[in-house]
Structure formats: structure tokens, C-alpha cells
Design a protein around this motif. Sequence first.
Motif, PDB file in Angstrom:
ATOM      1  N   GLU A  78     -78.018 -50.935  18.605  1.00  0.00           N
ATOM      2  CA  GLU A  78     -77.115 -50.707  17.490  1.00  0.00           C
ATOM      3  C   GLU A  78     -75.714 -51.235  17.815  1.00  0.00           C
ATOM      4  O   GLU A  78     -75.105 -51.953  17.026  1.00  0.00           O
ATOM      5  CB  GLU A  78     -77.051 -49.198  17.240  1.00  0.00           C
ATOM      6  N   VAL A  79     -75.233 -50.868  19.004  1.00  0.00           N
ATOM      7  CA  VAL A  79     -73.879 -51.236  19.399  1.00  0.00           C
ATOM      8  C   VAL A  79     -73.753 -52.753  19.527  1.00  0.00           C
ATOM      9  O   VAL A  79     -72.786 -53.361  19.072  1.00  0.00           O
ATOM     10  CB  VAL A  79     -73.491 -50.546  20.722  1.00  0.00           C
ATOM     11  N   ILE A 105     -69.825 -42.668  17.772  1.00  0.00           N
ATOM     12  CA  ILE A 105     -69.673 -44.123  17.607  1.00  0.00           C
ATOM     13  C   ILE A 105     -69.168 -44.430  16.203  1.00  0.00           C
ATOM     14  O   ILE A 105     -68.278 -45.277  16.014  1.00  0.00           O
ATOM     15  CB  ILE A 105     -71.018 -44.836  17.897  1.00  0.00           C
ATOM     16  N   ALA A 106     -69.704 -43.699  15.227  1.00  0.00           N
ATOM     17  CA  ALA A 106     -69.239 -43.900  13.848  1.00  0.00           C
ATOM     18  C   ALA A 106     -67.745 -43.619  13.748  1.00  0.00           C
ATOM     19  O   ALA A 106     -67.007 -44.346  13.076  1.00  0.00           O
ATOM     20  CB  ALA A 106     -70.012 -42.990  12.902  1.00  0.00           C
ATOM     21  N   VAL A 130     -74.237 -46.541  11.544  1.00  0.00           N
ATOM     22  CA  VAL A 130     -74.823 -46.267  12.860  1.00  0.00           C
ATOM     23  C   VAL A 130     -76.219 -45.660  12.722  1.00  0.00           C
ATOM     24  O   VAL A 130     -76.766 -45.121  13.679  1.00  0.00           O
ATOM     25  CB  VAL A 130     -73.940 -45.314  13.701  1.00  0.00           C
ATOM     26  N   ARG A 140     -74.180 -40.984  18.010  1.00  0.00           N
ATOM     27  CA  ARG A 140     -74.031 -41.892  16.867  1.00  0.00           C
ATOM     28  C   ARG A 140     -72.824 -41.493  16.036  1.00  0.00           C
ATOM     29  O   ARG A 140     -72.070 -42.359  15.558  1.00  0.00           O
ATOM     30  CB  ARG A 140     -75.283 -41.849  15.996  1.00  0.00           C
TER      31      ARG A 140
END
Lengths: 320, 332, 301
Positions: B203-204, B172-173, B146, B169
Motif C-alpha cells: 500500500e505504502v 498512515i491515513a 489506505v 492504516r
Amino acid sequence: MTVYLLRRLFQSLLVLVAMSLIVFVGVYAVGDPVEILISPDADQAERARAIVALGLDKPLWQQYLVFVQNALRGDLGRSFVYNEPALQLILQKMPATMELALGATVFAILVGLPLGLYAGLHPDSGGAKAIMAGSILGFSLPTFWVGLMLIMVFAVQLGWLPSTGRGDTLWGWSFLTPNGLSHLVLPSINLALFKISLVIRLTRSGVRETMLMDYVKFARAKGLSRNRVTYVHVFKNILIPVVTVVGLELGSTIAFSVVTESVFAWPGMGKLIIDSINVLDRPVIVAYLMIIVLMFIVINLVVDIMYSVLDPRVRLEGQG
Amino acid sequence: MFQQGFAVTATLEVRDLQTHFFTRAGVVKAVDGVSFTVERGKVLGLVGESGSGKSVTGFSIIGLVDAPGRVVGGSIWFQGKDLARLSEEEMRSLRGNRIAMIFQDPMMTLNPVLRVDTQMIETVQAHEQVDRETARQRARDALGMVGIPSPDERLMSYPHQFSGGMRQRVAIAIALLHRPDLIVADEPTTALDVTIQGQILAEVQKLAATTGTSLIWITHDLSVVAGLADDIAVMYAGRIVEDGPVSQVLDAPLHPYTVGLIGSVPSRNKRGEPLRQIPGMTPSLLKLPAGCAFRSRCERADEACLEHPALFGLREGQRARCFHPHLEEVPA
Amino acid sequence: MSSTTVAPAVREETPFRRFLSEFAASKIAMGGFIVFAIIVVLAVLAPWITPQDPYDLGTIDIMDGRLEPGAVGASGITHWLGTDDQGRDMLSGILYGLRISLTVGAGSALIAGLVGASLGMLAAYAGGRTDSVIMRVVDLQLSFPTILAALMILAFLGKGILNVVIALVIVEWAYYARTVRGSALVERRREYIEAAQCLALPTRRILFRHLLPNCLPPLIVVGTIQVARAIALEATLSFLGLGVPITEPSLGLLIANGYEYMLSGKYWISFYPGVALLITIVSINLMGDHLRDVLNPRLKK
């Protein structure tokens, strides 16, 4: 961190000065210092000598300086009754009181934390309601009467535990011998009663607040087990306020041990101060008060440091 | 009970979901008959105002609706299982594993008193029997994925040492640790700066494309959906009022509410034209008027709207819950 | 409760009346109130209803000492709660003791309330230096355990009922001061105070006629709980032998007197005064607890 510590130390020093002033005023302005500090048995010549030695012929502010100077040298006067330095007398009794206060704190945590946790996790259950009602009782019951009841039930009626005294000691500690430990149980419970209620309430409200936090929901969304969420994510967060308060309460636990020690004839500082007040052994009273104030300040300081160790947010702020 | 046919391609199939909150003031039907499908590797944008039921829908999927709320009806088909009927333990083993969730406020989602590595490793170990070192390796990889620089160092940090964007982030990681089949993202960029928002969205999007993960992106921000989603479902007062492919819905909305929502976005208006707005407020879910819930705020409403409209399929792949849809406007 | 909504009351609903009806709605609070009222009545009527005047040595027979509960003494009196070592009827002793406990408790709470409320209002109204000085003292006072402060004061002043009251006042005033300052700070910014100031009403009038009545609800709650605390603290001090003199035994002193006999199984000399103390404190706390709930909207912290 160092700056923070220094600042805290400075604040503590201010409080100490303020409290020494109050005790000084209490002794010198409210009461008659000659009467308070010089043994009533002393003859005229002794009195005169003592008045000069204590600087009682000087103006008040100079007297205060003399008082502080003496205090700094560890000289808080001599006991009329025991004819020993008051400070030494109190320090001898300190382990007994510390032992009692720590025993009470351990009880408060061992009993209060699980009960509070339960009441917080199941707030609507009958058990939780019973626990909360019990904690109200713990707040309202006068300590000394509960102590009497404990003696009546467990020492007199059931004969399970001894009623008074410290029992056998090893290196000055009761908890190191089985007999001493059995003597420690009832007084510790008695002194812990109020604290148990406090810990229950703190833990319960802490749990209820923390359970609503996003990070608890996120922890569940990660698929953690209920136990992991409760005992790691929730518990670690409520531990901070609970430890802080229990630590801060150590000072008042020591103060309230006056009552418990009197009930259980526990030979600690509290019993000593009550006896001293009853026979008007005033140097001991003054010394006790100064020691207690100092203790309060040290405890506050230690708790602050512990708090910063437990809470990474506080700990690292100082570094950055 | 097998829902074959779509089970082959669809990651998630929500059918007539009903999540109600039993409050002292009455029953709040936060989600009242919501159905949608998310295909493998696709992104569904779930759009609505606050209180429209979009977040509750997300929490219903992952099984984290708290009392007094409860999923009372419908089914949530995921990998051949109805999530609405799974036991707590079965649900737990899916959570954070096959279905992950990202929350709205990154400042609140990480536990402040636990180190980042603790919070990541426990997630790995909750679902797989691996030793700490392996779990740590996985955590490090996820952080790298991420875009967090020097992940080894960051693992040893506490959440408050990260900025909001960095925390998100990390969240999300954590969601990516087990390469889930579905991620429910509940307004994950709303609390962030616009530039950070853009980075995270990119990124997503990349991750979803490379890993084949499906996404439900819950938001009130149409511009986010426009750039990210494949399909869109617009929710109002606990129901979906319009759904369809994202370009189609945004270019030629059918439901007056969607039209109003798009009109409220400044960039969509011509310069100099006054901003359009939807009058009034979201009605209280406790006392919804009979018929169309949007009736009281709609300029097209008439007696017909006293009836409850169904979700009509009005164009190819596009449906709207309205008796007077904006059909006259032809897509450009 | 529902009947009031069915038949709307014609009488105007004043805040006081609403408060009464809300208070009455809680069985626990009402129970506490009734028990406390009975205790007060019994204590007031003690000279007329007790079988014996426990301080009239003529009626006490030392031969009746340490009789068990229910025993009949030489004077023909049935001692329902037994007798103490002097042969005093415990029931009579308890009722007389209640008089002293209640008087000291309520009296000190009242004086502390007056002192604390005045200083709290002064702090809130004057602000600035006055405020910070008063609040520093309050903080210092509150950081010190009550028992210790009381011990300190009694050590300097000596024993005696008046000194106990003084000690209790010094220990307690800070709670009132903090409470009143808190709510007065909120009230001070309201329009009606500004209006009163615009009318150039004298400060004293604004303070006592306008500000104080609006700070009353939290003050009542604190006051109720402080009465219970004062009674408990007085009992504790008397138990420690630092409180009331032996000629005017409060409940605490009665309990202390029975202490040595408890170890030999003669529990009643300590037990029953303790129960009386307990019932008194708990009944007050139950009222206080509920009062806090009822007055809560005004107690915003």
C-alpha cells in the motif's frame, strides 16, 4: 452493560448486608441494645413493651432479621432527644452536608486541577516544587485546626466572611442566596484542603505519565498546537482517573464533613452525629451509619458508571 | 546559505546531523555526524540495530527530540529551510503537513479516549482553515485511500475497536492527510503480522509512487528494505557505516557490519549452512572505544581500526566507513 | 558524601549503617528528626521544665484567666504563650498535652503495628482461605473513612483514653497488614525462606526470625506516617469531644477549649496548641517521606 450493572448491583448488595451486620453487631453484641435503643427515661413497662417490639427477647439471628425488616421499611428507630424518627431527622440535615461536600469537591477541582497540571507540565520549575510542598502540608494539616485558622483570619481578623452557620437559605439551600453563599465559602475550603492536595498529586503524576505516551508524541507529530495536545490529548486522559478518585472521595468527604461542620457550626448530618454521640442518642447514630454506608455504595456505583461513560474502552467492552 | 544543486531534486538533505542526550551519566551521542539525501519520490531505508540512532535520526528530522536530548549540530535541509534552525511554531506548521511521521506501535499511537474522526479532523484543521465537514470529507477519503472499508462508520469508532493492522492504516491515513512531501516511518510494520506487514508495505509503496512522496523507512528488518527501498543507509552506534543503492548494498555489502547483518537473515543463507551471527553486543554509547565503533565485534579489525575511519566512496554510489571493506567479493 | 569515597571506610558497611548515612544526607529529613527529637525530649521533661503544673489546681489562679502571651500572672510567672480561661499557663499545658498526644499516637501505632504485622504475615504465610478472609476485612476497613470508623467505635464503646487507643488501633491495623503481607509475599518466595523450611525450623521461628526482619523497611515507613496520622486523628477526636477526658487534655482538647474564645480575638488559647500539633505532625511526615525514598528499592510495589 446491563450484565455489568447487575453484577455491580449484586456486589453492592453484599457490601450493604455485611455493613448492616457490622452495625448490628456493634449495637447488639458490643453494647447493651436495651440501653442503646430504649430511652433511659423510659419506665419499666415502657421498657418491657419496647423490648418485645424490638424483638430483643428473641435469639440474635431473629433480632437481626427484625432489624433488617425495620430498616427496609425505613424504620431505624426514634431519636431519644428529638422524639422523631431517626431517619427523618438525618434526611432533614442531609442537604446541608451534601451542599458542603459538593462545594468542597468543586473547590478541589477548581484549585487542584490547574495546579497539578502546572506541576506536571513544568516538573522542575520552582512553582511546581512549591505546589508539591504545599500539597504535603495539605495532607498533614489537621482539618479542624485549619478550620479554626480560617475563621481566625478571614472571619475574626479580616471580617470578610461569616464564621459559622448556614446563613440564609432558599428552598433549603445556602448557595442560592448571596448571604448563604458567603457562609459556604470557608467551610468548603476547609473541607476541600485534603482533596486539593489529592487532586494536585493525581493530576501531576497523570500528566507526567501521559506526556510520555506515544499518542502524545504522535499528536505533536501531526502538527497540533501545544495547547491542543495538552488540553485535549493529555487532559482528557488524566480526567478519567481524577474524576474517578474525586467521585470515590465524595463518600469520605461527607464523612470528614463531621469535623468541618463541628468547627463551623454547620447544621448538617455531621454536626448531628457528633451531638448525638455526645448525648448518646443511639438510634440516630445507628441510622446515620446505615445511611452513610448506603451512600458509599451508591457513590461507588455511580462512579463506576461515570467511569464507563468517560472511558470508551470500558463502555464498549460491555456491549460487545 | 542556499543549497542549490541538490535542492532541485532532493526532498531532504541531512548534513552532519548530531543529536546528543545530556543524561546524568554523561553525554550520549545518539546521532553523531549523520548525512544522507532523500530524492523526490524515493524511499530510503535506514537500517540498524536498536540503539544505533536510527529512530533518533527520524525524530530529529521532525523536531521531536525530547529532553534531555537535543540536536546540537549539523543541518537538515528541507524545501530550502534548515529544520534544525526553525522556530517551534515554524516547525509545527511543517509537522503533519509537509513532513509526516508514522510510529512503531500502532496500539499506542492513537489516543484511546478520542474518536478516530476527532483525531483526523484536528490534523486537517491544524494546518488548513477548513470547516469540520470538509475536514471530515478529507479524513474519509484518506481512510479509503489506505484500504479501510466503510470509512464513514470507522470514523465514528474509537481506536480500540480496530485491529493493530487497521490502526496502523489509520495512522498512515493521518500521515497522508496533507499529502506530505516526506514521511518518516519508524518501524511501522514491526509490530504487525507478516501478512498485514506485506499488505501495508504494498500500500505504502503504491502511495509513494503515485503521490511523489519521499519516504524514510526506519527498520531493523533487511527483508523489508530489500523490497521497498531505493537506497539504504546502515547505521551503527550513531553513525552511518555504509550507504548506497539498495540492490548494490544488499548483494555486495562492503562493511563487515553490513555483511554480518545480511548473514544473520536466515533466507539469505544456503540451506544447511549454519546461520552466521555478529558476536557481542552494541557498545554503550556512553563509552565508545576510540576508532572504529565496530572494532570490538569485527573479525577484520587490526591496529588500523584504532583510527576513526571516514565514509569512503568505494564503488559507484556505494560508501563504507571501513579500512578493510569486503571489496574482494564481486557483485553477482 | 564525596569524602567517604576518597577515604574508604575501613568499617564494614552494614545495611543499617548505609541506611543511617543515607538518611543523614537529607537535610530536610534530618531537620524533621531533630525537631521531633526536641519535641519528644520536651514532652518527657515536662514535669521538670514547665513553669507550672497545669493540673495542680493549687498553682492556678482563675484571676489569671485569658492573659495575653508575655503577660505576667499574679503568681509572678511570665506566661509566654498566655493563659487559658482557667488561668492555666499555655506553655505548660501544651507540653503536658504533648505527652498525652505522643503517648496515644505512638502507643496506638505500636499496637496496631503488632496486630497488623502479625495478621499480614499470617495472611502471606498461610495463604488460601486465611489470606482471603484477612484481606477482605482489610479491604473493607480501608474503604471506610478512618474518621467514620473511629466515630462508630467510640459511639459504641464510649469516651476515654483507652477507647481512643482501641479505636485508633482498629482504624490503623489494616494499613500495616496490607504492607506486611505485600512484602512478605515477595520475601516468602526467596531462597532463604525455602532453606529455612528445608531445615524444618518451626514456623514461628521462620516467621519472626527470618520473614519479619525482611519486611521491616516498609513497615517502618508505614509506621512513621501512621504515628503522625494517629496523633492527628486523636487530636480531631478530642477536638470533637469524643477523645480524651478533660482531666487529661491532649493538644486537640486544648484547641477545642480555646475555640469559643477565638471568635472574640483571644487566638492564643487555640493557636499555640495547634502550632505544636502542626510541628509534631509535619516533622514526623518529613521523616517518613524521606524514609520512603531511602528505603525505596525495597519497597517495590
